[in-house]
Design a protein around this motif. Structure first.
Motif, PDB file in Angstrom:
ATOM      1  N   GLY A   1       0.821  -1.202   0.000  1.00 25.65           N
ATOM      2  CA  GLY A   1       0.000   0.000   0.000  1.00 25.65           C
ATOM      3  C   GLY A   1       0.858   1.255   0.000  1.00 25.65           C
ATOM      4  O   GLY A   1       2.083   1.210  -0.194  1.00 25.65           O
ATOM      5  N   HIS A   2       0.224   2.411   0.223  1.00 28.30           N
ATOM      6  CA  HIS A   2       0.962   3.667   0.136  1.00 28.30           C
ATOM      7  C   HIS A   2       1.161   4.338   1.492  1.00 28.30           C
ATOM      8  O   HIS A   2       1.763   5.410   1.577  1.00 28.30           O
ATOM      9  N   LEU A   3       0.630   3.736   2.584  1.00 28.22           N
ATOM     10  CA  LEU A   3       0.790   4.327   3.917  1.00 28.22           C
ATOM     11  C   LEU A   3       1.847   3.552   4.680  1.00 28.22           C
ATOM     12  O   LEU A   3       1.846   2.320   4.691  1.00 28.22           O
ATOM     13  N   ASN A   4       2.775   4.287   5.330  1.00 31.08           N
ATOM     14  CA  ASN A   4       3.888   3.669   6.045  1.00 31.08           C
ATOM     15  C   ASN A   4       4.622   2.683   5.132  1.00 31.08           C
ATOM     16  O   ASN A   4       4.903   1.539   5.516  1.00 31.08           O
ATOM     17  N   SER A   5       4.906   3.140   3.942  1.00 25.94           N
ATOM     18  CA  SER A   5       5.489   2.252   2.942  1.00 25.94           C
ATOM     19  C   SER A   5       6.435   3.047   2.053  1.00 25.94           C
ATOM     20  O   SER A   5       6.241   4.237   1.825  1.00 25.94           O
ATOM     21  N   ASP A   6       7.468   2.356   1.556  1.00 20.06           N
ATOM     22  CA  ASP A   6       8.342   2.973   0.549  1.00 20.06           C
ATOM     23  C   ASP A   6       8.046   2.401  -0.833  1.00 20.06           C
ATOM     24  O   ASP A   6       8.825   2.569  -1.771  1.00 20.06           O
ATOM     25  N   GLY A   7       6.912   1.695  -0.952  1.00 22.49           N
ATOM     26  CA  GLY A   7       6.522   1.090  -2.219  1.00 22.49           C
ATOM     27  C   GLY A   7       6.920  -0.362  -2.331  1.00 22.49           C
ATOM     28  O   GLY A   7       6.348  -1.105  -3.140  1.00 22.49           O
ATOM     29  N   GLN A   8       7.890  -0.781  -1.525  1.00 21.06           N
ATOM     30  CA  GLN A   8       8.324  -2.178  -1.529  1.00 21.06           C
ATOM     31  C   GLN A   8       8.194  -2.828  -0.163  1.00 21.06           C
ATOM     32  O   GLN A   8       7.878  -4.008  -0.059  1.00 21.06           O
ATOM     33  N   ASN A   9       8.456  -2.026   0.870  1.00 23.78           N
ATOM     34  CA  ASN A   9       8.425  -2.541   2.240  1.00 23.78           C
ATOM     35  C   ASN A   9       7.447  -1.724   3.080  1.00 23.78           C
ATOM     36  O   ASN A   9       7.124  -0.576   2.748  1.00 23.78           O
ATOM     37  N   LEU A  10       7.042  -2.337   4.158  1.00 26.25           N
ATOM     38  CA  LEU A  10       6.277  -1.603   5.153  1.00 26.25           C
ATOM     39  C   LEU A  10       7.258  -1.037   6.167  1.00 26.25           C
ATOM     40  O   LEU A  10       8.156  -1.754   6.646  1.00 26.25           O
ATOM     41  N   LEU A  11       7.084   0.248   6.506  1.00 21.98           N
ATOM     42  CA  LEU A  11       8.058   0.955   7.323  1.00 21.98           C
ATOM     43  C   LEU A  11       7.562   1.115   8.755  1.00 21.98           C
ATOM     44  O   LEU A  11       6.437   1.567   8.985  1.00 21.98           O
ATOM     45  N   ILE A  12       8.416   0.758   9.691  1.00 15.48           N
ATOM     46  CA  ILE A  12       8.119   0.948  11.110  1.00 15.48           C
ATOM     47  C   ILE A  12       8.924   2.146  11.577  1.00 15.48           C
ATOM     48  O   ILE A  12      10.160   2.099  11.605  1.00 15.48           O
ATOM     49  N   PHE A  13       8.227   3.241  11.918  1.00 18.32           N
ATOM     50  CA  PHE A  13       8.910   4.467  12.323  1.00 18.32           C
ATOM     51  C   PHE A  13       9.194   4.438  13.818  1.00 18.32           C
ATOM     52  O   PHE A  13       8.343   4.044  14.620  1.00 18.32           O
ATOM     53  N   GLY A  14      10.395   4.873  14.187  1.00 19.50           N
ATOM     54  CA  GLY A  14      10.765   4.933  15.594  1.00 19.50           C
ATOM     55  C   GLY A  14      12.250   4.699  15.764  1.00 19.50           C
ATOM     56  O   GLY A  14      13.026   4.785  14.806  1.00 19.50           O
ATOM     57  N   ARG A  15      12.642   4.391  16.986  1.00 23.04           N
ATOM     58  CA  ARG A  15      14.058   4.143  17.260  1.00 23.04           C
ATOM     59  C   ARG A  15      14.189   3.237  18.476  1.00 23.04           C
ATOM     60  O   ARG A  15      13.402   3.326  19.412  1.00 23.04           O
ATOM     61  N   LYS A  16      15.199   2.361  18.429  1.00 24.20           N
ATOM     62  CA  LYS A  16      15.473   1.476  19.556  1.00 24.20           C
ATOM     63  C   LYS A  16      16.541   2.083  20.452  1.00 24.20           C
ATOM     64  O   LYS A  16      17.540   2.629  19.973  1.00 24.20           O
ATOM     65  N   PHE A  17      16.307   1.957  21.758  1.00 29.27           N
ATOM     66  CA  PHE A  17      17.295   2.337  22.758  1.00 29.27           C
ATOM     67  C   PHE A  17      17.482   1.124  23.655  1.00 29.27           C
ATOM     68  O   PHE A  17      16.706   0.899  24.592  1.00 29.27           O
ATOM     69  N   GLY A  18      18.486   0.313  23.357  1.00 26.25           N
ATOM     70  CA  GLY A  18      18.661  -0.929  24.092  1.00 26.25           C
ATOM     71  C   GLY A  18      17.447  -1.824  23.891  1.00 26.25           C
ATOM     72  O   GLY A  18      17.072  -2.147  22.756  1.00 26.25           O
ATOM     73  N   ASN A  19      16.810  -2.192  24.973  1.00 24.62           N
ATOM     74  CA  ASN A  19      15.609  -3.043  24.911  1.00 24.62           C
ATOM     75  C   ASN A  19      14.314  -2.236  24.907  1.00 24.62           C
ATOM     76  O   ASN A  19      13.237  -2.801  25.106  1.00 24.62           O
ATOM     77  N   VAL A  20      14.433  -0.946  24.700  1.00 23.17           N
ATOM     78  CA  VAL A  20      13.242  -0.092  24.616  1.00 23.17           C
ATOM     79  C   VAL A  20      13.108   0.422  23.192  1.00 23.17           C
ATOM     80  O   VAL A  20      14.043   1.006  22.644  1.00 23.17           O
TER      81      VAL A  20
END
Length: 1416
Positions: free
Chosen positions: A631-650
């Motif tokens: 689809g076109h939401l949270n996507s680059d056209g090929q993959n689904l994108l998970i927005f955010g950042r990891k800090f250790g186990n958080v």
């Protein structure tokens, strides 16, 4: 004689006396739920399910097929409504037992009504056994489940059956309207029946009991020795009603020898019947029937068909114990149980010695009736996951004793890691009584996660699956709302009732889900902190507008930073936490101008379509709405994108949005929508890729809990259930929003942790308003000066016009009128009216800035809240308000002062302001006693004997004396300030971080109410597992009193504005949170206008109504059209039932049209639509089940609307689903009826109940406002009058909508104290300012009640001031762009008339901001 024997004998004698008195007096208060609070009710549901006797815990269990991967066809099945509109369509004929051959046999017939369907199978088997194995006697039997008696056809059949019956049996008939139905059928036939046996039920049904001379016809009307026996037992050991009965039953053999033989038999037969019933098995029930037939059915007695040997003694399990499906006995000792379990069962089942232990709470009646398949399934699934299981039951419904005894060892060590209550009931009590403090005390001592799951009672599992509403409203009230007050979480339906047999069906996918979630909670207790993974989820709404990190009144990134520091201190792996919240925000957004739908935000993970489809079982179901992934939401056209950042186990991630915000057609028809692929991928990532041990949703609120699905009682095809799946869900939620928090608890299984709203301050006066206040002050000293006095009045009038107060003071003198020509009284009245308006603005509370989790308010910040707490009378605590105490010291009644001040009488306006200032001074003096050098309250210094220990009195009295009120005494102040001291402790206490850490440690989360801390300080301290209230408890008597007062003021105001005429119809909007905070005030207002009075039943539940006679009402009945929010519908569908019944009661009253506008309009609409008057009186509407809001707010927030016609159509389409008490199992689309009702409306009306949430703080109020909708429907196209009730202070007001919008703008949007406080909070604060401007425009769109000066003054403040422009641009450029867009849109749509220069400046600014965002 041994001492114990003497006590035993005395106890037996007391019981004998009690039984004798029961017969002699005909009084059985002991059985009265209101008097003795029986805990005897056993609600549950069931179906057959066979297991091998050699089962040792194998995972494969026969049950309803798993729906872990469900198809779209299955989803379609779920969203179909039962055609009859009832919650159950089961047929009583399916459980009729008729003897094959009656020839030569004694015959008797039994008709029964039960709530708990497991008895259906026992009764059927018992009767079949008699007919199959006896040559001399036969029985016909037919049974009705209580819920079936909502159907008139079933009632008619029930009446025919009772007419031809010998024996009637009833049990647990605790639904008021159905209890009345049963009584209406059985009571006229009682004398002809041979026996009537009713076990604990409503008093009107209990009075039907007739077993020989045994009668309960005087129930509740006289003193009962049995009642005294029960009360004594309760006092001695806390026994509930049923436990008291069980103690009495145990002493029965000893009791009988003390009773005269001629009195003993009938009492014995009733008590034995109850004992057999509690035994529950087919064998016990067979003995019950044979005993009653032998004693009381003439044909059976005459033929001598039954002898003593035919009637077995009751076979009973221990009253409490530990049960396991493969054990050969019930254990009464936990050490003995674990010895067997660890040495015999666990090795055979392959369960490790150090396995987590799950404690289950069961209903004994299911074990008695051999209807335990759903329990076996749960035990099997938990053990298959490697858990140890201990399952306890209790004979009554007070489980606190068994929990203490079996779940906690004698050395105090807790034996369990998680507790799952499978009864669905509150821990202490049944449908008739609860003891929540006792439950909380027990669970706090246990201190493990406490889940309360639900077996279906009123519906079969097929009916539940087919229902959009989901769980039956009465079951929601009894088995969801009440356990929540104990602190229970996760109301998942795990078992259903099989329609034909009534036996319990374990629902395999639900049982699996409960087992998975219980294990996840248990793992939080055992896993080291350093290994725990936490997914922090933040929100962004509306998207693409600088809104990442949205939450009501919360500094989200500052709060997350605070949480991360605390987690690090507790040993969690949080990686390299940025030094500041600003750096934390930047690391997630890359920069704060990033767009939610672009990869400029930090991408934490790219999920391929293949991985997504493999890990997301329901991915194919989303294609109907969104096409193929990605689809076109949270996507680059090929993959689904998970927005955010990891800090250790958080992991800190951004929840995707709904996805249809900018699409008008989806906004209009989104009832059947689903989450988009990006949304599903986000939660798949959290659970199956990141491997979260828990998710923390951060702030009020996200989209998960509002995804399509049932209202309550999710199925495996409901999207909130699919998305959250097995992850424990923690949720920081604003303490003032219990209604939406409750939706999160029920639909997404959230354990909520309340957070404080920002500290409140008085709005104060500023700019021209402040100068006007100074003029008023100067007039006070010069009012009698014939030269200066009139001159000041003229200046004040001119200044009031300059401040646009002439719009609120209708009789303000014109510009050419001279005050010199007026009398002194006239001048005083003018100044009094201006002064009153100024004080109204000045004293209004407003939140300043944003709250940071874990940061309690300063002493100064607490004062305004405490002043308002002290400003309310609390008669239930015998506490007078501070204004009342002060007024009484002058010999005045505060209500009179309020009324005169509202009229503008200068002396009382001045007195009221003096009382207000004195109240503030006294509260400040109280708080300053406990304030340290940093301005914080670390520890509240107790008042103790302070009131007696100071020369001249307490600091509070000294403050009042200094303010001009010397007659106030400390004796008058002491009760109030002891309460204020308590509230101060609560206000400054802080457990928001502690509540989170407790949850992450796998501990019990202490519950607490949500709501307005001023009305209910028990909301504080925050950090609690927030709950709503018992929905059957509202409206309270106090709420009804306030409602009647508000309605009288509304009618008075309307008649003044309408040449003395009464309005014929008023359109109401009902909100969930408002009714929780006020205990049902707006609900009571609707009933008051119609002329119907709510009445509590004998259990204190509000589910009865009476029509107020016209001669008492003293005015016409006013018609209403009620639009309920989706949240109100979810929480209070029982009250919707009450409203519908009340309105139809009025419509069917034989009264003249000019005195009953409900009937007048219903008759007209019945003729117009070709329906009955009753159906034409349909007035209660809401969204379709599982759908929320009119989406008008969404359209306005996103600019995705073409014109007002579209908004109005959205309102009608989405809110046009009617509730019908005659068909309570469905919300039926009924737009024609909605339109017909709305076109008669003269007035639209809403309530403001809290100073924290006002007209422009949220979009909800205008989203559901029907003002322009009504205008478009009326034949004369006249816009209805619009009013708002404001009960935020003791002096309740009814204002026009335009007055309220002006007051809100002056105290917030245009007030430097407000916008400077918000700007000091930075990024989020700038967004809050913009939000209020857009919400103001929302009122222009839906009601047309926003004055031009509000836009003009806002433009002067935020746009024409170059320094302000720069601050907004630097703080949050996206929010500033949205502000500019809103001004341009308001002008373009005709809501704001301004100069070309202003528009040109806005257009230039838009381009400048756009260039900055795009990096040009």
């Amino acid at each position: 004689m041994a001492r114990g024997q003497g006590q035993e004998r005395r106890s037996s004698r007391r019981a004998a006396i009690a039984l004798l008195a029961l017969i002699a007096a005909g009084s059985t208060d002991a059985f009265a739920p209101v008097a003795s609070r029986p805990g005897a009710a056993k609600l549950a549901s069931s179906t057959p399910f066979a297991l091998s006797s050699s089962w040792t815990g194998a995972k494969s269990v026969a049950a309803v097929p798993s729906t872990s991967r469900v198809t779209r066809a299955a989803l379609n099945m779920v969203i179909q409504e039962p055609r009859s509109g009832m919650f159950t369509n089961s047929n009583p004929e399916d459980r009729r037992v008729v003897p094959d051959n009656r020839e030569g046999k004694a015959y008797f017939k039994v008709t029964y009504v039960v709530l708990e369907s497991q008895y259906q199978a026992s009764l059927t088997k018992a009767c079949q056994s008699i007919n199959a194995h006896r040559d001399d006697i036969c029985v016909e039997c037919v049974g009705y489940l209580l819920e079936e008696l909502r159907d008139e056809r079933n009632v008619a059949a029930f009446k025919k059956d009772v007419e031809t019956s010998n024996i009637f049996i009833g049990s647990l008939i605790f639904v008021q309207e159905l209890a009345e139905q049963v009584a209406a059928v059985v009571e006229p036939l009682r004398d002809q029946l041979d026996a009537v046996v009713v076990f604990p039920s409503m008093p009107e049904v209990m009075r039907l009991n007739k077993v020989g001379s045994f009668s309960m016809q005087n129930l509740g009307q006289s003193k009962s020795v049995i009642s005294d026996f029960m009360k004594k037992k309760k006092k001695e050991d806390g026994s509930s009603f049923e436990e008291g009965m069980l103690k009495l039953l145990r002493t029965l053999p000893k009791v009988l020898k003390y009773l005269p033989s001629d009195k003993a038999a009938d009492a014995r037969n009733f008590m034995m019947s109850f004992q057999y019933w509690l035994g529950g098995s087919p064998e016990n029930v067979q003995s019950l029937l044979l005993n009653l037939a032998n004693e009381y059915v003439a044909d059976v007695r005459a033929k001598g068909s039954v002898n003593a040997d035919d009637i077995a003694e009751p076979v009973l399990l221990p009253d409490k114990g530990i049960w396991h499906p493969v054990a050969d006995k019930v254990f009464e000792n936990a050490d003995e149980y674990f010895s067997w379990y660890n040495k015999v069962h666990a090795p055979a089942a392959g369960i490790a010695a150090d396995a987590p232990v799950i404690g289950l709470i069961l209903q004994k009646s299911h074990i008695n009736t051999k209807d335990e398949c759903h329990y076996i399934a749960m035990v099997a699934e938990l053990e298959a996951r490697g858990a140890k299981v201990i399952t306890l039951y209790s004979g009554g419904l007070d489980f606190s004793g068994p929990v203490d005894e079996y779940f906690i060892a004698s050395n105090g060590k807790v034996r369990v890691d998680t507790v799952v209550n499978l009864t669905g009931f509150a821990l202490v009590g049944g449908p008739a009584s609860q003891d929540h403090p006792k439950a909380v005390q027990t669970l706090s001592k246990l201190n493990v996660p406490y889940l309360c799951t639900i077996p279906l009672v009123f519906q079969s599992f097929e009916e539940w699956q087919a229902s959009e509403l989901g769980l039956h409203p009465i079951q929601v009230a009894l088995q969801v709302s009440l356990p929540e007050i104990d602190g229970a979480i996760e109301p998942i339906i795990f078992a259903g009732r099989e329609c034909a047999t009534g036996r319990s069906v374990p629902l395999a996918d639900r049982v699996n889900l409960v087992a998975d979630r219980a294990m996840k909670w248990a793992s939080l207790r055992t896993k080291p902190n350093k290994d725990k993974k936490l997914a922090v989820t933040i929100f962004s709404f509306p998207p693409d507008k600088g809104n990442v990190g949205t939450a009501a009144y919360l500094d989200v990134f500052g709060s997350i930073h605070s949480v991360m520091r605390e987690l690090k201190a507790k040993g969690y792996d949080v990686g390299d936490v940025p030094e500041t919240s600003e750096e934390l925000m930047d690391s997630i957004l890359n920069d704060k101008e990033a767009r939610i739908d672009s990869p400029e935000m930090n991408v934490a993970y790219k999920m391929s379509v293949r991985e997504y489809e493999e890990l997301t079982p329901y991915a194919a179901d989303l294609e109907e709405n969104w096409g193929k992934a990605p689809g076109h939401l949270n996507s680059d056209g090929q993959n689904l994108l998970i927005f955010g950042r990891k800090f250790g186990n958080v992991f800190i991630g951004v929840q995707p949005t709904f996805g249809y915000e900018g699409d008008p057609m989806r906004l209009l028809f989104s009832k059947s929508a689903s989450p988009h692929h990006g949304f599903a991928a986000y939660y798949t990532y959290l659970e199956k890729v990141f491997g979260a041990d828990a998710v923390l949703h951060f702030g009020t609120h996200g989209s998960l809990e509002f995804m399509p699905g049932k209202q309550v009682g999710m199925s495996g095809t409901c999207y909130p259930d699919r998305l959250i799946n097995s992850i424990p869900n923690l949720y920081y939620y604003a303490a003032n929003n219990p209604s939406e928090a409750t939706i999160a608890k029920r639909r997404s299984y959230a354990a909520t942790i309340s957070y404080l709203t920002p500290p409140a301050e008085n709005a104060g006066l500023y700019k021209g308003l402040k100068e006007l206040g100074e003029l008023i002050g100067s007039y006070q000293g010069l009012r009698e000066n014939t030269s200066r006095g009139p001159s000041i009045v003229n200046s004040a009038v001119a200044a009031a016009r300059q401040c646009n107060l002439d719009k609120d003071i209708k009789d303000l003198p014109t510009e050419d009128q001279d005050a010199k020509e007026m009398t002194l009284d006239d001048r005083d009245l003018i100044i009094g009216k201006i002064y009153r308006r100024l004080m109204e603005i000045e004293s209004r509370l407003l939140p300043c800035g944003l709250h940071t989790v874990g940061v309690p308010p300063t002493a100064e910040e607490a004062i305004a809240t405490l002043v308002n707490i002290a400003g309310l009378d609390r008669p239930e605590d015998n506490i007078k308000s501070l204004p009342r105490i002060i007024a009484e010291s002058r010999g005045r009644e505060i209500t009179e002062v309020y009324q005169n001040a509202d009229k503008g009488i200068l002396s009382d306006v001045t007195l009221l302001q003096a009382i207000t200032e004195a109240s503030r001074a006294a509260v400040r003096a109280c708080v300053e006693r406990s304030t340290n050098a940093e301005g914080r309250v670390e520890q509240v210094n107790p008042l103790g004997k302070l009131f007696d220990g100071f020369t001249g009195g307490s600091p509070m009295r000294k403050a009042l004396v200094a303010a001009g009120f010397p007659a106030v005494s400390d004796a008058d102040l002491e009760p109030l300030f002891n309460y204020v001291e308590f509230c101060l402790k609560q206000v400054v206490a802080d457990n928001e971080l502690g509540g989170l850490l407790s949850a992450l440690n796998g501990e019990y989360m202490v519950p607490g109410p949500g709501g307005d801390p001023i009305r209910n300080p028990d909301v504080l301290p925050t950090g609690k597992n927030m709950h709503a209230l018992d929905p059957q408890s509202i409206p309270t008597k106090a709420a009804v009193d306030v409602a009647e007062m508000v309605c009288n003021r509304l009618i008075e105001r309307l008649r003044i504005d309408n040449e003395g005429r009464y309005p014929e119809s008023v359109a109401f909007t009902l909100w969930g949170t408002d009714n929780i905070k006020t205990y049902g005030e707006s609900l009571a207002q609707v009933l008051a206008l119609v002329g119907v009075r709510p009445v509590a039943d004998s259990l204190g539940r509000v589910n009865k109504l009476e029509l107020i006679p016209l001669e008492d009402l003293n005015r016409p009945r006013i018609d209403v059209v009620v639009s309920c929010s989706g949240v109100f519908r979810d929480l209070f569908i029982n009250q919707m039932n009450l409203l519908d019944r009340g309105i139809k009661m009025a419509a069917e009253a034989d009264e003249p049209d000019d005195m009953n506008f409900v009937r007048k309009h219903a008759k007209e609409q019945a003729k117009e639509l070709g329906i009955s008057v009753r159906d034409a009186a349909t007035r209660v509407f809401s969204n379709a089940a599982g759908s929320y809001s009119a989406n008008v707010g969404l359209a306005i927030e996103n600019g995705g609307w073409e014109g007002e016609e579209q908004l109005q159509q959205q309102f009608l389409t989405r809110k046009g689903f009617s509730f019908n008490a005659d068909k309570p199992g469905m919300m039926e689309q009924n737009v024609d009826m909605f339109q017909a009702a709305l076109k008669t409306v003269d007035v639209t009306f809403q309530n403001l109940d809290s100073s924290e949430i006002s007209l422009t703080d949220v979009s909800h109020y205008y989203d559901s406002d029907p003002t322009k909708v009504v205008q478009g429907l009326r034949d004369d196209r006249k816009k209805p009058m619009s009013f708002m009730a404001d009960t935020t202070t003791a002096n309740a007001q009814v204002r026009t909508l335009s007055e309220t919008v002006r007051l809100d703008a002056r105290t917030k949007l245009l007030n430097p104290k407000f916008y400077e406080g918000m700007l000091n909070s930075g990024y989020e604060g700038a967004r809050e300012i913009t939000k209020r401007l857009r919400n103001t425009m929302g009122w222009s769109a839906t009601a047309g009640e926003v004055d031009n000066f509000i836009y003009e003054d806002a433009n002067d403040v935020f746009i024409k001031d170059e320094e302000m422009r720069q601050r907004l641009l630097n703080t949050n450029p996206n929010a500033f762009r949205d502000m500019i867009t809103t001004f341009l849109e308001a002008n373009g749509r005709g809501y704001w008339d301004t100069s070309d220069d202003n528009i040109e400046l806005l257009q230039d600014l838009y381009q400048e901001v756009e260039d900055k965002i795009e990096g040009v």
